[in-house]
Write an enzyme that holds these catalytic residues in place. Sequence first.
Site, PDB file in Angstrom:
ATOM      1  N   HIS A  85       0.849  -1.193   0.000  1.00  0.00           N
ATOM      2  CA  HIS A  85       0.000   0.000   0.000  1.00  0.00           C
ATOM      3  C   HIS A  85       0.886   1.244   0.000  1.00  0.00           C
ATOM      4  O   HIS A  85       1.926   1.291   0.655  1.00  0.00           O
ATOM      5  CB  HIS A  85      -0.923   0.009   1.215  1.00  0.00           C
ATOM      6  CG  HIS A  85      -2.007   1.028   1.121  1.00  0.00           C
ATOM      7  ND1 HIS A  85      -1.787   2.371   1.370  1.00  0.00           N
ATOM      8  CD2 HIS A  85      -3.315   0.919   0.778  1.00  0.00           C
ATOM      9  CE1 HIS A  85      -2.911   3.039   1.196  1.00  0.00           C
ATOM     10  NE2 HIS A  85      -3.859   2.182   0.836  1.00  0.00           N
ATOM     11  N   GLU A 152      -4.083   1.571  -7.168  1.00  0.00           N
ATOM     12  CA  GLU A 152      -4.453   2.741  -6.376  1.00  0.00           C
ATOM     13  C   GLU A 152      -3.543   3.910  -6.741  1.00  0.00           C
ATOM     14  O   GLU A 152      -2.435   4.029  -6.208  1.00  0.00           O
ATOM     15  CB  GLU A 152      -4.307   2.447  -4.879  1.00  0.00           C
ATOM     16  CG  GLU A 152      -5.307   1.469  -4.317  1.00  0.00           C
ATOM     17  CD  GLU A 152      -5.333   1.538  -2.791  1.00  0.00           C
ATOM     18  OE1 GLU A 152      -6.378   1.858  -2.238  1.00  0.00           O
ATOM     19  OE2 GLU A 152      -4.287   1.290  -2.176  1.00  0.00           O
TER      20      GLU A 152
END
Length: 229
Positions: A85, A152
């Site tokens: 992430h 993302e």
Amino acid sequence: MKFLANLKCNHTRASFAEYAKILDANLSADDDVSVFVPFTAFDAKEHKFKLGAQNFYPCVSGAFTGEIGKAQLDEFGISSVLIGHSERREILGESERLLRAKFDFAAKNGWQIIYCVGENLSVNEAGGTKEFLRTQLGNIDTGYANLIVAYEPIWAIGTGKSASAEQIAEILGFLRTLTLAPLLYGGSVNAANIGEIARIRECGGVLVGTASWDATNFLNLIASSRERI
């Protein structure tokens, strides 16, 4: 369609118990939902959703202050993990070497891996997104059977500014040339834009941040996706 909630540094053990109660009362057996909770909120209860870990260290146990290993995850039956992430890459400085070590450890144990990739605004504006993502995915075995790839774009995470459906479709189409793994989109996903995102051909689901922190909001997002697919 997969719905993954990343609660990040939100919820206590008590508040997550209420969160879980709301999801369990409203989700059906057909819903494919996972919730990545803070370590302190782990529980061993049966839910209508899968519990996942936001982070782990590639070890069973050991002298790694502040980390959590396989022994602790096993206690709660957790075998789904986020890796890569952007907040861990950018804020906590996780290197490609560490990410590869995490990936290899998780794959060795047969865990479900949600591997996050995404470019920052400067890379995007310079037209370097695809090569940047190719490099990020080149760090792992994209043929791993239990892999999910989440795109993302960093410039869209928590900003309220989602990539356009056209941008998402183009990038997911490119990622499809690199892996057969399910592809997710994350980055300011909410009830207002989920319908458009859900219609994107290669989009197998979403990784949701802010819009998932409230259980009712998250359920509304899931319901909105059904109405607009």
